[in-house]
Write a protein that holds these residues in place. Sequence first.
Motif, PDB file in Angstrom:
ATOM      1  N   TRP A   1      -6.225  -2.514  -6.143  1.00  0.00           N
ATOM      2  CA  TRP A   1      -6.509  -1.104  -5.886  1.00  0.00           C
ATOM      3  C   TRP A   1      -5.557  -0.216  -6.674  1.00  0.00           C
ATOM      4  O   TRP A   1      -5.966   0.788  -7.266  1.00  0.00           O
ATOM      5  CB  TRP A   1      -6.373  -0.795  -4.394  1.00  0.00           C
ATOM      6  N   ILE A   2      -4.261  -0.580  -6.691  1.00  0.00           N
ATOM      7  CA  ILE A   2      -3.280   0.290  -7.345  1.00  0.00           C
ATOM      8  C   ILE A   2      -3.500   0.311  -8.857  1.00  0.00           C
ATOM      9  O   ILE A   2      -3.620   1.370  -9.476  1.00  0.00           O
ATOM     10  CB  ILE A   2      -1.836  -0.182  -7.016  1.00  0.00           C
TER      11      ILE A   2
ATOM     12  N   SER B   1      -4.913   7.402  -2.614  1.00  0.00           N
ATOM     13  CA  SER B   1      -3.571   6.878  -2.326  1.00  0.00           C
ATOM     14  C   SER B   1      -3.073   7.364  -0.966  1.00  0.00           C
ATOM     15  O   SER B   1      -2.295   6.683  -0.300  1.00  0.00           O
ATOM     16  CB  SER B   1      -2.577   7.256  -3.423  1.00  0.00           C
TER      17      SER B   1
ATOM     18  N   PHE C   1      -5.482   4.252   1.154  1.00  0.00           N
ATOM     19  CA  PHE C   1      -4.390   3.267   1.224  1.00  0.00           C
ATOM     20  C   PHE C   1      -3.797   3.263   2.629  1.00  0.00           C
ATOM     21  O   PHE C   1      -3.506   2.211   3.195  1.00  0.00           O
ATOM     22  CB  PHE C   1      -3.273   3.613   0.215  1.00  0.00           C
TER      23      PHE C   1
ATOM     24  N   LEU D   1       1.699   7.236  -6.615  1.00  0.00           N
ATOM     25  CA  LEU D   1       0.466   7.917  -6.996  1.00  0.00           C
ATOM     26  C   LEU D   1       0.355   9.286  -6.354  1.00  0.00           C
ATOM     27  O   LEU D   1       0.022  10.277  -7.009  1.00  0.00           O
ATOM     28  CB  LEU D   1      -0.739   7.045  -6.631  1.00  0.00           C
TER      29      LEU D   1
ATOM     30  N   ILE E   1      -5.149   3.408 -11.260  1.00  0.00           N
ATOM     31  CA  ILE E   1      -4.498   4.032 -12.418  1.00  0.00           C
ATOM     32  C   ILE E   1      -5.441   4.024 -13.620  1.00  0.00           C
ATOM     33  O   ILE E   1      -5.593   5.019 -14.340  1.00  0.00           O
ATOM     34  CB  ILE E   1      -3.183   3.298 -12.758  1.00  0.00           C
TER      35      ILE E   1
ATOM     36  N   ALA F   1      -4.295  -5.113  -2.544  1.00  0.00           N
ATOM     37  CA  ALA F   1      -3.496  -3.901  -2.722  1.00  0.00           C
ATOM     38  C   ALA F   1      -3.181  -3.678  -4.192  1.00  0.00           C
ATOM     39  O   ALA F   1      -3.335  -2.574  -4.724  1.00  0.00           O
ATOM     40  CB  ALA F   1      -2.218  -3.981  -1.893  1.00  0.00           C
ATOM     41  N   TRP F   2      -2.741  -4.741  -4.881  1.00  0.00           N
ATOM     42  CA  TRP F   2      -2.408  -4.578  -6.299  1.00  0.00           C
ATOM     43  C   TRP F   2      -3.627  -4.199  -7.127  1.00  0.00           C
ATOM     44  O   TRP F   2      -3.547  -3.346  -8.018  1.00  0.00           O
ATOM     45  CB  TRP F   2      -1.760  -5.858  -6.848  1.00  0.00           C
TER      46      TRP F   2
ATOM     47  N   THR G   1      -6.792  11.127  -6.416  1.00  0.00           N
ATOM     48  CA  THR G   1      -5.442  10.582  -6.255  1.00  0.00           C
ATOM     49  C   THR G   1      -4.963  10.814  -4.830  1.00  0.00           C
ATOM     50  O   THR G   1      -4.441   9.913  -4.172  1.00  0.00           O
ATOM     51  CB  THR G   1      -4.457  11.250  -7.230  1.00  0.00           C
TER      52      THR G   1
ATOM     53  N   GLY H   1       2.526   1.949  -3.412  1.00  0.00           N
ATOM     54  CA  GLY H   1       1.524   2.512  -4.319  1.00  0.00           C
ATOM     55  C   GLY H   1       1.297   3.969  -4.002  1.00  0.00           C
ATOM     56  O   GLY H   1       1.226   4.831  -4.879  1.00  0.00           O
ATOM     57  N   PHE H   2       1.217   4.276  -2.699  1.00  0.00           N
ATOM     58  CA  PHE H   2       1.017   5.649  -2.245  1.00  0.00           C
ATOM     59  C   PHE H   2       2.126   6.571  -2.749  1.00  0.00           C
ATOM     60  O   PHE H   2       1.856   7.646  -3.288  1.00  0.00           O
ATOM     61  CB  PHE H   2       0.961   5.665  -0.713  1.00  0.00           C
TER      62      PHE H   2
ATOM     63  N   TRP I   1       0.852  -1.197   0.000  1.00  0.00           N
ATOM     64  CA  TRP I   1       0.000   0.000   0.000  1.00  0.00           C
ATOM     65  C   TRP I   1       0.889   1.249   0.000  1.00  0.00           C
ATOM     66  O   TRP I   1       0.637   2.213  -0.728  1.00  0.00           O
ATOM     67  CB  TRP I   1      -0.897   0.046   1.241  1.00  0.00           C
TER      68      TRP I   1
END
Lengths: 662, 204, 295
Positions: free
Chosen positions: A465-466, A431, A435, A395, A470, A462-463, A427, A391-392, A388
Amino acid sequence: MNSFASLLGKLDIHALPHDKITQGGAASLVLGMVAVVVLLTYFKRWKWLYREWLTTVDPKKIGIMYIVVALLMLLRGGADALMMRAQQATSVGAAHGVLSSDTFQQVFSAHGTIMIFFVGMGLMFGLFNLIVPLQIGSRDVAFPVLNATSFWLYAAGMALVNLSLVVGEFSAAGWLAYPPLSELRYSPGVGVDYWIWSLQIAGIGSLMSGINFFVTIVKMRCKGMDLMKMPLFCWSVLTTSVMIMFAFPILTVTLTLLALDRTLGMHFFTAGAGGNAMMYVNLIWAWGHPEVYILVLPAFGVYSEIVATFSRKSLFGYKSMVGALAAIAILSFTVWLHHFFTMGAGADVNAFFGIMTMLIAVPTGVKIFNWLFTMYQGRIHFASPMIWFMGFVFLFTLGGVAGVMMAVPPIDFQVHNSLFLVAHFHTMIISGVIFGYLAGITYWFPKFFGFKLNERLGKYAAWCWIVGFILAFGPLYILGLMGATRRLDHYSAAMGWQQLFIVAGIGVLIIGLGVFFQLLQFGVSIWQRKARLDYAPDPWRGRTLEWATPSPVPVYNFAKLPEVSGRDAFWAMKQTKQAAADKDFMDIRLPKNTPAGLLVAGFAFAAGFGIIWHIWALLVIGGLGVLSSIIIRSTAERTEYTIPAKQVEQIETEARARESYA
Amino acid sequence: MEESAVVRPPSLKEERQEADSKTIFGFWVYIMTDCVLFASLFATYAVLHNNTVGGPGGKELFSLHYALTATLLLLTSSFTCGLAILAARARDKDKVLFWLGVTFLMGFGFLGLELHEFHSLAVSGNSWRRNGFLSAFFTLVGTHGLHITSGLIWMGTMMIRVAGSGLGRINVRRLTLLSLFWHFLDIVWIFIFTIVYLMGGAGV
Amino acid sequence: MAAALLATIIHYLFTANIPVLQPAGVIGQKEKHLMILAILLCLIVVLPVFTMTIFIAWKYRESNHKAKYNPERDHSRLFETVWWAIPFIIIGILSVVAWRSSHDLDPFKALAAPGVKPLNIQVVSLDWKWLFIYPDQHVASVNRVEFPVNTPINFELTSDSVMNSFWVPALGGQIYTMPGMSTQLHLMSDRLGSYNGSSANISGNGFAGMTFTAVSATGENFGRWIKTAKNSSKSLDTVAYQALAEPSHDNQVSYYSSPQPGLFENVVMKYMMPEMSGSLPPSHMMDGMPGMAGM
C-alpha cells in the motif's frame, strides 16, 4: 397493459446495462449474490443468519457487519480506480481507451461516492461499534435498536448504489453532483437520483449514529471514568459525533433541495428561474468539509491507541491531544469555502477562509509531535499496525504541505480541480483514514475472534500500500502542475502526460497487490484458525479496558462493570495485578434481537427505488412501511432478556480455562 | 492491593431512571440536529427570497391575518399540550386524553390553514415551480408542516396507547418527548412567522 | 537506489513541460513564487519531523536494549509550547502572505502596463467548446484565443451551459464560469508562445475535448490574426450563435466576423428572464428576448 406499464414509472427494459463494462460489473454483482444465496441454502444457514446477524442489536456484531460491507465496497471502489487508471494510461491521441465517456464519468462518480460514504463511513462506524462500549466499560450503546437501524440504512444506501449498476445508471456528475450539471436538464437520466437517495438513506443512518455514540459516551461511561480519563479513541469518537450532528442535517437538506428540483420542478439550483447554483456549492461543502474530518479524526484516535500500545508507553500530551481534537472539530466548520476559491467570492472572503484553513494544520501537526514523543523513550514493537502508522506519518505530512499550499488562494487558482488536488486529498484520505482503519482492524481483530491475523502477510500488505501509493499518486502531483485537470477520459499526445499516467497505473496495481495480500491474510488466518486460536485476551499488551475481557468478547462485554481511577485503566489493573472477578456474579439484562431495523431499512430502500423510477405506488408503500415498522416496534413490550448469574459464571470460567490452556 | 472493587449493581429503579434520562437527553440532542436542519432551510430562504424573477414577492402574496390566525392556533396548542403533560404527571388519564385531543384539533386546524394557503398560491400561478423564492418558501414552511404532521401522527398514536394501557412510566416518558417536539415546532414557527411572513409581508 | 530515483525525478521535473512551474505570464510567475515560499516555510516543520521520526523509530526499536526506556514520561509543558507555537508562527507568516497575495492576485483586479491599452475578451463556455468574443475588434473565435504579448487582458466570462472553469496554466490561475453570472480574470503574457487551455470543471461527456489554445503573439501577428478572423464568411448573429450553442464534441478552431453587439450581455441576462423555466435547451431561449426582435 398500459396501466401496468405506467405503474412501473420510468422503469423499462432499457434500464438494463448496454455496454460491456457495465454488463460485466452487473453480472459479477448478480453472480456474487446468487453464490451467497446458494451457499446459505446449501449449508442451511438462513435461520442462523436471521437470528444471529439480521436481527442482532449487539454492537459487536453490528460492527463486524459494517466492516465486512465496507471492505467489500473497498473492492468495488478499487475496481473503479483500476478502470480509471487503465483509461487514463491508454486514452491518448487517436486511441480512446477502454471505457466510453459516459461509462468513465459514472465510474469516477461511483468511485468517490462509494469510497467516502460506504468504505470510509462504514469502517468508521464499524470501529465505533466494536470498540467504544468496551473502552468506556459499558455493555452496550445508548440506543441499541437505533444502532441496528443505522447499520441497515447504511446497507440500504449501499444496495441502491450497487443496484444502479444492474438497473439504470449511476450519476455522471462527480461524487458531489454540482448543479446545473446535476439538474434534470443536463442529467435527465436516473443516475443523479440514485446518487441522491442512496446518500440520503445512508446519511440518516449516520446522523442517528452520531446521536447514539454521543449519548453513549456522555451517559454510559463506567464508574470513575471521567471524560479526561477516557481512552483517546473515545475522545475522537466524541468529537466526531458532535461534528456528525452538526454537519449531516446540512447534507439532508441539500440532497432534499436537489431532489425537489429534479422531482417536483423546483428552482433552488437551476440555471434560471431564480435558482442559485452557488448556494448548492456552499451548502454541500458546509457539510463536505466537516465530513472529511469526521472520517479522519477517529483514525487519529486509532493511531493514538496503536502508538501507545506498541511503544509500551502512555500517550504523550493527553490534554493537548484532546484539545487538538476539539480545535480541529470546531475549525472544520469554518473552512468550507476553500473548496471553491475559484468561484469568485472576492479577495477578502477568500483570504479569510484561506487563513482559517491554514490554522487547522496547527492542531494536526501537534498530534504528530505527540505521537512521535509517545514513541520517544519507549520500546517500539513494529508489528504491522505500526508500519501503517509510519507510512501515515510520512505521507500525511507531505499531503498536508500540499494542503497548506492550496490554502493560499492564489496558489489554489493554479491547482484547483487539477490532479494536484486529487493527489492531495487521496494522500490525506488513504494515509490518514484508510491506513488508520486498516491498522485498527489488524490491531483489534484478535479481541473479537480469539486469534491474530497472519502478521507476515499483513506487513507485505502494508508495504505494498505504501509503495503503491507513492507510485500511484506521486505522478499526479506533477501532472496537476502540468495542467492536467481531474476527470479527463482523454487527452492529446502532445501534452506529454502519458508516461506519468502509466507510472500511476503501475502504482495502483501495486496497491491492488496489497489488497490481494490482505484478502490472502484473512483467508489464510481463518483457514488456520484452529491452530492460531489462542484466546489470548491481551495479545498486544494493551492499555485500555477492551483488553480486560476474554477473546472473543462475551455478549455482555463485562461480567462486572469495571470501576477505574485513571487513564490507561487496564494497564493500571495489570500493574496492580488485579485479579479478574471470579465470584459474586449478577444477572445481566440485555436488549432482545429485533427485525425492526431491517424492516425500516428495507422499506426505505423500496421507497428510494420508487422515487428514483417514479413508481409512486412503491414510494407510498415504502413510506407507510417505514412508519408502520416504527409504530409497531414502539408497541413491543418485553424488549429485554436476562442472562442468569449462573450462566455468566459459567461463561467466565470457560473463558478463563481456555486462556490458560492455550 | 485489594481485588477490584465490587460494583454494586444498580437497582431496577435506578436502571429505569438512568434509561429515562438517557432517552430524554438523546431526544434533546436530536432536537438540536433538527435545529441545524431548519437553519439550513432558513439560510436557503434568505439567499433566495428575492429571486422572484419579476414575479410577485412576499409582500404581494402573504396574508398577514391568515398567518396570525395560524400562529395563534399553534401557540395555543402548545399551551394545551403543556396542560396535557401536567395531567400526565398527575396521572389523570381522562384529562390527558382531553387536552391531547384539543391539541390535536388545533394542530390539525393549523395544518388545514397552511394547506389552504398552499393551494390558493398554487392555483393562482404561484406554485413552487415558478421561481427560487417560491421553491424556498414552500420547502421551508412545508418542512415545518411535515414535522407537524409527524407530530400529529405521534399524538394520535399516543392517545390510542394511553387510552388502552394507561399512564405507565414508558407512556409518560413518551408524552414528555412528544411535548418537547411540539414546543420545538412552535419555536421554529415563531421564526418562520417573523422571517417569512412579517419581514416578507413588509417587503424586506 | 533511492538517490537514483530522486535524480530521475528531478531531471524529469526540469526537462518536462510543466506550465505551472514554467509560467509565461506575470500572474503565473507570482503564483509560482508563492508556491515556493509556502513549501519552504512548511519545510521548517517537515524536515525536523521527518528527521525525528526516523531517529526515534530507529533508536527506540525494542531490539535496541541500550536505549533509555521511560514509560511514564507522558507530558512536557515545554515541548507542547514549542510545537503549538512554532507552527502557529509559521501559519501567521503565511496568513499575512495569503491576505496580501489574495488581494494582489485577485482575478477581478485589473492589470496595468504603462502606455499599453488593455485588450477586452469575452468568454462563453458552451457544450463542449469555448467561444471567445472580441467586442472591440468585432471578431469571434472558437477554441483559440490570441492576444499580443505584454498586454493586459480583461477577460469577462460566463457560461451558456453548466459551471465550467477557464484555465490556461501557463498564464495564471483559473476562474469559474457560471450561467446567468459574469466573472472576470485579468492575465498578461510575458513570453511569446502557444499555450494549452482547458476547462477545469466537469461539464458532461464532451468535457475532455473542451481544450483550447491560447496564443501570445507579437502586436503585428495579432493584427494579422484579427484580419483572418474578420475575413471569415460566418457572422456570429443570433441564429449562428444558437447553432453554435448546440452540444458538440471536439470542435475545430473556427472564426466568426461581426459578433452581434451585446451578445455576451444577452447570454448572461437570458437566465434572469422569467421564460427560462430550466427545461428548454439554451438555443431556444433567445427567441423570447426583448430587444432581440428584428435582429
